[in-house]
Design an enzyme around this catalytic site. Structure first.
Site, PDB file in Angstrom:
ATOM      1  N   CYS A 166      43.408  43.671  58.642  1.00  0.00           N
ATOM      2  CA  CYS A 166      43.657  45.264  58.185  1.00  0.00           C
ATOM      3  C   CYS A 166      42.066  45.971  58.913  1.00  0.00           C
ATOM      4  CB  CYS A 166      43.775  45.177  56.826  1.00  0.00           C
ATOM      5  SG  CYS A 166      42.612  45.173  55.436  1.00  0.00           S
ATOM      6  N   ASP A 178      39.621  46.253  57.263  1.00  0.00           N
ATOM      7  CA  ASP A 178      38.827  47.123  57.073  1.00  0.00           C
ATOM      8  C   ASP A 178      37.547  46.213  55.661  1.00  0.00           C
ATOM      9  OD1 ASP A 178      41.404  48.516  56.652  1.00  0.00           O
ATOM     10  OD2 ASP A 178      41.652  48.329  54.427  1.00  0.00           O
ATOM     11  N   CYS A 209      41.376  50.689  53.112  1.00  0.00           N
ATOM     12  CA  CYS A 209      42.753  51.404  53.232  1.00  0.00           C
ATOM     13  C   CYS A 209      42.503  52.560  51.182  1.00  0.00           C
ATOM     14  CB  CYS A 209      43.872  50.483  53.115  1.00  0.00           C
ATOM     15  SG  CYS A 209      43.977  49.938  51.149  1.00  0.00           S
ATOM     16  N   CYS A 258      43.780  43.830  49.359  1.00  0.00           N
ATOM     17  CA  CYS A 258      42.491  44.763  48.697  1.00  0.00           C
ATOM     18  C   CYS A 258      41.666  44.884  48.171  1.00  0.00           C
ATOM     19  CB  CYS A 258      43.215  46.360  48.411  1.00  0.00           C
ATOM     20  SG  CYS A 258      44.818  46.705  49.975  1.00  0.00           S
TER      21      CYS A 258
END
Ligand code: FES
Length: 146
Positions: A33, A35, A59, A103
């Site tokens: 992703c 991140d 995110c 996350c």
């Protein structure tokens, strides 16, 4: 889809920023992703986390997870902080969608990486992270049962 708590921490994240003279810094990222999460710790002579800040390029769930993780470890002893799990972060946020579980894993791993950095620099041993390495792919955690 997102709880009020997640939205609130996303809109108004706690402890954003850097600590210039941090005692421990942890950075983890995820290739899929893209991140990146960085956590800075200030730790006193009694091994209490007196300050914690984070920078997250990622995110909304990653920002909310970092914010909540920093709140959960602030003022805690390093032995308590090292026991922080992504599940505790999710619970405190009132839940996260399944595809966003990773996350919260990034937040747990950023905290552990920062504690490992502190242990390495200070010559201390923190039980449970003696030779800590973050997971290669935190997305594997999205399939875990909560
Ligand atoms: Fe990867 Fe949130 S989508 S950290």
């Amino acid at each position: 889809m997102y709880t009020e708590k997640v939205m609130e921490h996303f809109r108004n994240p706690r402890n954003v920023g850097e600590i210039e003279d941090a005692d421990g810094i942890g950075q983890v990222g995820n290739a899929k992703c893209g991140d990146i999460m960085k956590i800075f710790l200030k730790i006193d002579e009694n091994d209490i986390i007196t300050d914690v800040k984070f920078l997250t390029f990622g995110c909304g769930s990653a920002i909310a997870s970092s914010s909540m993780a920093t709140e959960l470890i602030k003022g805690k002893h390093i032995d308590e902080a090292v026991a922080l799990t992504n599940k505790a972060v999710i619970e405190a946020l009132g839940g996260l969608p399944r595809v966003k579980v990773h996350c919260s894993v990034l937040a747990e791993q950023a905290v552990k990486s920062a504690l490992f950095d502190y242990a390495t620099k200070s010559g201390k041993v923190i039980a449970g992270i003696e030779d800590y390495q973050p997971d290669e792919d935190v997305h594997d955690h999205d399939d875990e049962q909560l």
